[in-house]
Design a protein around this motif. Structure first.
Motif, PDB file in Angstrom:
ATOM      1  N   THR A 169       5.215 -12.768 -13.745  1.00 24.85           N
ATOM      2  CA  THR A 169       4.365 -11.474 -13.458  1.00 24.85           C
ATOM      3  C   THR A 169       5.405 -10.221 -13.004  1.00 24.85           C
ATOM      4  O   THR A 169       6.499 -10.753 -12.063  1.00 24.85           O
ATOM      5  CB  THR A 169       3.380 -11.568 -12.338  1.00 24.85           C
ATOM      6  OG1 THR A 169       2.650 -12.748 -12.736  1.00 24.85           O
ATOM      7  CG2 THR A 169       2.547 -10.559 -12.140  1.00 24.85           C
ATOM      8  N   ALA A 170       5.209  -8.949 -13.361  1.00 28.83           N
ATOM      9  CA  ALA A 170       6.145  -7.911 -12.801  1.00 28.83           C
ATOM     10  C   ALA A 170       4.836  -6.777 -12.224  1.00 28.83           C
ATOM     11  O   ALA A 170       3.917  -6.876 -12.874  1.00 28.83           O
ATOM     12  CB  ALA A 170       6.953  -7.346 -13.869  1.00 28.83           C
ATOM     13  N   ALA A 171       5.390  -6.274 -11.226  1.00 27.32           N
ATOM     14  CA  ALA A 171       4.455  -5.323 -10.678  1.00 27.32           C
ATOM     15  C   ALA A 171       5.317  -4.016  -9.905  1.00 27.32           C
ATOM     16  O   ALA A 171       6.405  -4.171  -9.589  1.00 27.32           O
ATOM     17  CB  ALA A 171       3.439  -5.746  -9.613  1.00 27.32           C
ATOM     18  N   TYR A 172       4.681  -2.882 -10.143  1.00 27.56           N
ATOM     19  CA  TYR A 172       5.071  -1.787  -9.524  1.00 27.56           C
ATOM     20  C   TYR A 172       4.398  -0.940  -9.030  1.00 27.56           C
ATOM     21  O   TYR A 172       3.289  -0.562  -9.423  1.00 27.56           O
ATOM     22  CB  TYR A 172       5.835  -1.092 -10.733  1.00 27.56           C
ATOM     23  CG  TYR A 172       6.682   0.136 -10.450  1.00 27.56           C
ATOM     24  CD1 TYR A 172       7.926   0.067  -9.789  1.00 27.56           C
ATOM     25  CD2 TYR A 172       6.333   1.305 -10.363  1.00 27.56           C
ATOM     26  CE1 TYR A 172       8.697   1.022  -9.359  1.00 27.56           C
ATOM     27  CE2 TYR A 172       6.984   2.515 -10.173  1.00 27.56           C
ATOM     28  CZ  TYR A 172       8.324   2.408  -9.546  1.00 27.56           C
ATOM     29  OH  TYR A 172       8.801   3.413  -9.267  1.00 27.56           O
ATOM     30  N   ALA A 173       4.714  -0.488  -7.753  1.00 35.12           N
ATOM     31  CA  ALA A 173       3.756   0.593  -6.981  1.00 35.12           C
ATOM     32  C   ALA A 173       4.316   1.944  -7.330  1.00 35.12           C
ATOM     33  O   ALA A 173       5.314   2.622  -7.008  1.00 35.12           O
ATOM     34  CB  ALA A 173       4.104   0.444  -5.590  1.00 35.12           C
TER      35      ALA A 173
END
Length: 422
Positions: free
Chosen positions: A150-154
């Motif tokens: 998983t990769a996430a970005y705000a």
């Protein structure tokens, strides 16, 4: 010949091994904290298990490592519509689903990278010898492991997105049933065993979180369907008499099962610094699963080279609620509840998956030491509504490969986990 029913019941088996997320073959035992809150998690972020529930929320989650395991204790009973009307109780076997996640990234940064592994199902059932449905099923064992990166970005302090690549790394099935013919020894019916490993397939998980304030957040997530294939299954027959052996020459099978995709929406509400409330809804497109075709290799079963079993599942909804209360700096208490609507229509219920509307109640806690290391615990009770079907309905639907009667199921699931904050 009725022996063709051997593989027709395998559809439910394969569905369970691939980890369906609601109704039908639901387990939902990912993340000890989330389980304690009714398996909510789309609209809030508790820890690295956000990778599973909403990759978008993972962008705001604390970094760390967590491991959790459960003891699933099912109890299923069956009462036939004919005969002495006595209740048949399964020789239920406990199973141990687990999950583990790790999340990396700068503590105050905008991005997160994570990796997780989980068992979206786990089951082992053994019906009583000689029970009415023995020609549909006598024993079933399921094992599975999924892996997700998983990769996430705000994008802003109020908006984040994320995505995960899901890999069905391991799936194994064992299905057994009696055949409606006397064995060669005359000691009882002939017997069949169906085993296979699911091919490794990829899917994905997408999510977004909107957080207008520290008091409120809303999350949306989508988990893709993964069509599971067993391309090299094995058929083993025992006790087949020589007089009908020419109809039982198949040694293997192949099949593909259409599993559902899942849409989820969730709210996270924080009325005070100590209280968190979660509300989730899951919409599961089980209607993709209308029928199941088996192709036999190495010969025939019952004189046929293929069979088709009708499933005709309906889309289903699950509604969930949970809360968390921070008692002190090192202690959190949790509770939750859900109502999960069935996806199997009347007259289509199978012994390996006696699906019904179900109510779930959960509780949990976390005790943390020095803001770094903690112990998590959860407890879940699921009560399935009583589900009945009669022979007339089976005949009308063309589903006489299953058995008429009434099923009742309950499941108790204690769980424990450990976490370490980076």
């Amino acid at each position: 010949m009725r022996v063709k029913l051997l593989l027709l019941t395998g559809g439910g088996l394969l569905a369970a091994t691939t980890g369906a997320l609601a109704s039908g073959f639901q387990v939902n035992l990912t993340g000890t904290k989330n389980v304690g809150m009714g398996s909510t998690g789309t609209g809030l972020y508790l820890d690295a298990a956000s990778q599973y529930y909403n990759p978008g929320a993972f962008a705001f989650a604390p970094t760390g490592l967590q491991l959790g395991g459960n003891l699933a204790i099912p109890r299923i009973s069956f009462r036939p519509n004919i005969g002495d009307q006595g209740q048949r109780t399964l020789q239920n076997t406990n199973v141990f689903p687990f999950s583990g996640f790790v999340g990396f990234g700068p503590k105050e940064g905008k991005w997160r990278l994570g990796l997780g592994a989980y068992t979206p199902f786990g089951s082992e059932l053994h019906y009583q010898q000689g029970w009415e449905g023995r020609y549909s099923l006598t024993d079933i064992t399921l094992q599975s492991v999924f892996v997700q990166a998983t990769a996430a970005y705000a994008i802003t302090p109020f908006l984040s997105i994320g995505g995960g690549l899901v890999w069905s790394a391991f799936g194994q099935v064992n299905l057994q049933r009696d055949l409606p013919i006397q064995s060669a020894s005359g000691s009882g019916p002939a017997h069949a065993t169906l085993t296979g490993n699911a091919d490794k397939k990829f899917g994905y998980n997408l999510g977004i979180m909107i957080k207008p304030s520290d008091k409120f957040s809303i999350g949306l997530s989508y988990r893709s369907a993964i069509d599971q294939t067993v391309s090299d299954g094995n058929v083993a027959l025992s006790g087949v008499p020589a007089s009908v052996a020419s109809n039982f020459t198949a040694t293997g099978f192949s099949t593909t099962l259409a599993l559902p995709d899942v849409y989820s929406i969730g709210l996270g509400i924080r009325p005070t610094d100590k209280l968190t409330i979660a509300l989730d809804a899951n919409y599961v497109r089980w209607s993709r699963y209308q029928q199941l075709t088996f192709n036999y290799t190495g010969g025939v079963l019952g004189g046929s080279t293929s069979t088709v079993s009708q499933r005709q599942y309906l889309d289903a909804v699950a509604l969930r609620a949970g809360l968390q209360y921070k008692v002190s700096d090192g202690l959190w208490l949790r509770g939750g509840a859900f109502y999960d609507f069935h996806c199997v229509k009347d007259g289509f219920v199978t012994p390996e998956t006696p699906d019904a509307d179900r109510i779930g109640l959960s509780a949990g806690l976390t005790y943390e030491f020095a803001n770094r290391f903690g112990l998590d615990a959860s407890f879940l009770f699921e009560d399935f509504m009583q589900r009945s079907q009669d022979q007339a309905a089976l005949v009308a639907n063309g589903t006489t490969d299953r058995v008429a009667g009434t099923y009742k199921t309950t499941i108790v699931v204690p769980g424990v986990g450990l976490h370490f904050n980076f």
